[in-house]
Each structure stands twice: as structure tokens, then as C-alpha cells.
Design an enzyme around this catalytic site. Structure first.
Site, mmCIF file in Angstrom:
data_model
loop_
_atom_site.group_PDB
_atom_site.id
_atom_site.type_symbol
_atom_site.label_atom_id
_atom_site.label_comp_id
_atom_site.label_asym_id
_atom_site.label_seq_id
_atom_site.Cartn_x
_atom_site.Cartn_y
_atom_site.Cartn_z
ATOM 1 N N ASN A 120 25.409 48.123 39.059
ATOM 2 C CA ASN A 120 26.439 47.089 39.312
ATOM 3 C C ASN A 120 25.954 45.868 38.538
ATOM 4 O OD1 ASN A 120 27.328 45.235 42.308
ATOM 5 N ND2 ASN A 120 28.568 45.549 40.496
ATOM 6 N N GLU A 171 35.972 48.403 43.919
ATOM 7 C CA GLU A 171 35.778 46.998 44.281
ATOM 8 C C GLU A 171 37.012 46.145 43.983
ATOM 9 O OE1 GLU A 171 32.390 44.755 43.250
ATOM 10 O OE2 GLU A 171 31.044 46.487 43.264
ATOM 11 N N ARG A 172 37.331 45.281 44.923
ATOM 12 C CA ARG A 172 38.355 44.248 44.685
ATOM 13 C C ARG A 172 37.964 43.494 43.419
ATOM 14 N NH1 ARG A 172 38.619 39.164 48.819
ATOM 15 N NH2 ARG A 172 36.432 39.118 48.189
ATOM 16 N N HIS A 207 36.202 44.540 53.601
ATOM 17 C CA HIS A 207 36.013 45.961 53.264
ATOM 18 C C HIS A 207 36.859 46.847 54.173
ATOM 19 C CE1 HIS A 207 32.584 45.803 50.414
ATOM 20 N NE2 HIS A 207 32.445 44.606 50.952
ATOM 21 N N CYS A 242 28.238 38.989 47.197
ATOM 22 C CA CYS A 242 27.904 40.048 46.233
ATOM 23 C C CYS A 242 26.465 40.464 46.517
ATOM 24 C CB CYS A 242 28.068 39.566 44.792
ATOM 25 S SG CYS A 242 27.784 40.893 43.594
ATOM 26 N N GLY A 243 26.327 41.591 47.200
ATOM 27 C CA GLY A 243 25.005 42.005 47.663
ATOM 28 C C GLY A 243 24.043 42.286 46.525
ATOM 29 N N THR A 255 27.579 44.936 49.198
ATOM 30 C CA THR A 255 28.342 44.622 50.417
ATOM 31 C C THR A 255 29.061 45.865 50.925
ATOM 32 O OG1 THR A 255 30.143 43.855 48.988
ATOM 33 C CG2 THR A 255 28.704 42.176 49.942
ATOM 34 N N GLY A 256 29.438 46.754 49.997
ATOM 35 C CA GLY A 256 30.074 48.017 50.418
ATOM 36 C C GLY A 256 29.113 48.874 51.216
ATOM 37 N N GLN A 299 30.660 41.502 37.747
ATOM 38 C CA GLN A 299 30.785 40.141 38.273
ATOM 39 C C GLN A 299 30.042 39.166 37.361
ATOM 40 O OE1 GLN A 299 30.053 42.647 40.777
ATOM 41 N NE2 GLN A 299 32.204 42.574 41.430
ATOM 42 N N ASN A 301 32.749 39.315 52.609
ATOM 43 C CA ASN A 301 33.948 39.722 51.859
ATOM 44 C C ASN A 301 34.594 40.893 52.607
ATOM 45 O OD1 ASN A 301 32.092 41.726 51.336
ATOM 46 N ND2 ASN A 301 32.242 41.633 49.109
ATOM 47 N N ASN A 315 37.990 45.406 49.375
ATOM 48 C CA ASN A 315 37.108 46.377 48.719
ATOM 49 C C ASN A 315 37.269 47.710 49.447
ATOM 50 O OD1 ASN A 315 35.306 44.652 46.788
ATOM 51 N ND2 ASN A 315 35.345 43.495 48.691
HETATM 52 N N1 LIG Z 1 34.162 42.937 44.493
HETATM 53 C C1 LIG Z 1 33.559 42.210 45.617
HETATM 54 C C2 LIG Z 1 32.471 41.251 45.119
HETATM 55 C C3 LIG Z 1 31.290 41.970 44.598
HETATM 56 C C4 LIG Z 1 30.725 42.912 45.598
HETATM 57 C C5 LIG Z 1 29.722 43.896 45.047
HETATM 58 N N2 LIG Z 1 29.441 43.797 43.634
HETATM 59 C C6 LIG Z 1 28.451 43.777 45.826
HETATM 60 O O1 LIG Z 1 27.371 44.108 45.305
HETATM 61 O O2 LIG Z 1 28.533 43.410 46.999
HETATM 62 C C7 LIG Z 1 34.624 41.353 46.284
HETATM 63 O O3 LIG Z 1 35.635 41.068 45.665
HETATM 64 O O4 LIG Z 1 34.400 40.993 47.439
#
Ligand SMILES: N[C@H](CCC[C@H](N)C(=O)O)C(=O)O
Length: 277
Positions: A20, A207-208, A158, A80-81, A218-219, A53, A156, A189
Site C-alpha cells: 500500500n 479502498e474508498r 468500513h 491511513c493505518g 484500517t481495513g 495515498q 474512517n 472502504n
Molecule cells: N482509503 C482509505 C484511506 C486509506 C486507508 C488505507 N490505505 C490504510 O492503510 O488504512 C479511506 O478513504 O478511508
């Protein structure tokens, strides 16, 4: 869109957490204000440097650093984790990270791993948020083969679907459909998980604002919290994403701890005015 002041040439780091990937600007000593168009162009893998990101490290008056998070589509988000682990290694010591989604604490372990305390998961329908009240442990909704997700906010939003076959659903088609469903006023997400045993989850994430990624921190946190809340796993699980594993622990004092890899792919310098249009 307001015209930006000259942005100039800026050094950046290209980093990733389990694939990521991020373009990171360190603006702690020299401010940097981007807009939607610049973020989209720099993040685009054809016209720009390319990343899932784009991250800007800024000063904070309540933490060691403020981490501003933009998705590849240009939208600014709250968490963003995987990037939090990268930023922790750049700060270089145990630190606090302020984001729009809350205050995190993080501890790097050398330059190639870190643990982030992502705080307490939230499950209220209006905290996800959803457009109207609903049970978030198993939401009474479905999109073709993906049904009855758990709703979780970890800074965020999910929607976590548990399946018996990860290949049974085309996430390229269903992902954007669910992401943009009016049930999710801030979009969402989309996590599709297979619980292999009480310590192991396999996970794919749409991902959103970024689409299918190799990993989503975060997922993994949201999925672990949902699995534990449903009694499917122990409080400490390994979540296997296409890009690699994350260890998630939901502590008994209600904090989600995420541990996993960090890597720097390369560093460079970019003339941001070339992207300002
Ligand atoms: N797409 C996610 C942000 C990045 C999350 C992901 N890259 C992570 O590592 O948590 C959102 O819109 O909330």
C-alpha cells in the site's frame, strides 16, 4: 478552485506498508498547501509519481506530527493505518500522530516495522456513518453475493463482509458500487474477509478513493474488530493481505494495536508547479 501560491521543487519519499504505497512530503519545517487537482495528478500512476495515498507531514500543537491524508482520487480522509507506520519510522521514535480521524500513538521498531495504536473502534450507525439507523453488527443489506456486512469506524468508514470464498465476488465491480451507495454518506472502504481460524483472517480491500490495494491497515483493524465482535476470532489475529501480514490486537482496554512492515522504495524531488495546472 483557488489558485495555489507557487509550490516549488519539493523532496519526497516513496514508501509503502505491505505494498500500500504513498508519496510522502515532509512539510514540518516548510509549509505545503496542496489542492485536489495537484493531489490527483501527483498520485496518478500514468501522469504522476503514482501512489494509493499522498501524505503531508505537518507541524501539530497537540502531537509530534499532523499527518494529512489524501486518497488517490484527491479526497482528504481521516485515517491511513499503513501510512501511520511509515510516518512513525520517519519521526524516528515513539510518537503521537494527529490525523483528521483522531490522535494516534505509534512506536517504530527500526526502519522496517512499527506498531500503531489506532484507538477504539466505533460501531454506532451514526459513527460509521450510515444514512439511517441500522444494526451494524450484521447490516440487513446485500449487493449481489456480498451480504450483511459489519459497519466499523476506525478513523474512517468500513463495511466488512465475511465470505467463505474470496474469489467468489468480483470486487472490481462490487467495490465501487458499495463504496458509492447512498447508505454511506461519506462513502465507504469495502473489506472482504475469510476467517481461516481463530487467529487468522485473509482479507481483500476495495479502498474508498483508491480502489483495490495490496494492503489496508484500517481495513485490517476494522475487520479484526468485526470478527472479534462476532465471536469468530481471538482478540489477537494475523490478517493476511495480498501484500503481506498485519498483526492486530484489540486490547481489553479497547484499543486496536496494529503491527506490520514499512519500506522506503525511493526518494526524489518533484517540481509541484508542473502539476498545478
Ligand atoms: N482509503 C482509505 C484511506 C486509506 C486507508 C488505507 N490505505 C490504510 O492503510 O488504512 C479511506 O478513504 O478511508
Amino acid at each position: 478552485m483557488a489558485k495555489l501560491p507557487p509550490l516549488g521543487r519539493r523532496p519526497f519519499l516513496k514508501m509503502h506498508g505491505l505494498g500500500n504505497d504513498f508519496v510522502i512530503f515532509d512539510a514540518r519545517t516548510q509549509s505545503l498547501r496542496l489542492n485536489y487537482d495537484v493531489v490527483r495528478r501527483v498520485s496518478n500512476r500514468l501522469t504522476g509519481i503514482g501512489c494509493d495515498q499522498l501524505i503531508v507531514m505537518e507541524p501539530s500543537n497537540r502531537a509530534d506530527v499532523f499527518m494529512r491524508i489524501y486518497n488517490q482520487d484527491g479526497g482528504e480522509v481521516g485515517a491511513c493505518g499503513n501510512a501511520s507506520r511509515c510516518v512513525a519510522t520517519l519521526v524516528g521514535h515513539a510518537c503521537t500522530i494527529e490525523t483528521r480521524g483522531g490522535l494516534l500513538s505509534a512506536t517504530p521498531d527500526g526502519a522496517s516495522s512499527a506498531t500503531v495504536d489506532m484507538g477504539a473502534p466505533r460501531f454506532g450507525w451514526d459513527e460509521i456513518p450510515l444514512a439511517y439507523p441500522m444494526d451494524t453488527l450484521a447490516m440487513p443489506v446485500a449487493w449481489e453475493g456480498l451480504a450483511n456486512p459489519a459497519g466499523v469506524n476506525v478513523g474512517n468508514p468500513h463495511a466488512v463482509f465475511f465470505v467463505s470464498d474470496l474469489a467468489a465476488n468480483d470486487l472490481h465491480t462490487l467495490g465501487p458500487k458499495i463504496e458509492h451507495d447512498p447508505l454511506f454518506p461519506e462513502r465507504v472502504n469495502v473489506d472482504v474477509a475469510l476467517v481461516q481460524d481463530r487467529q487468522t483472517i485473509l482479507l481483500r480491500v476495495w479502498e474508498r478513493g483508491a480502489g483495490l490495494t495490496l494492503a489496508c491497515g484500517t481495513g485490517a483493524c476494522a475487520t479484526a474488530a468485526a470478527a472479534i465482535r462476532r465471536g469468530l476470532t481471538d482478540r489477537r489475529v494475523t490478517v493476511h493481505l495480498p501484500g503481506g501480514p498485519l498483526t492486530i490486537e484489540w486490547t481489553t482496554d479497547n484499543r486496536l494495536l496494529m503491527t506490520g512492515g514499512v519500506a522506503t522504495a525511493f526518494t526524489g524531488e518533484v517540481d509541484l508547479d508542473a502539476y498545478a495546472g
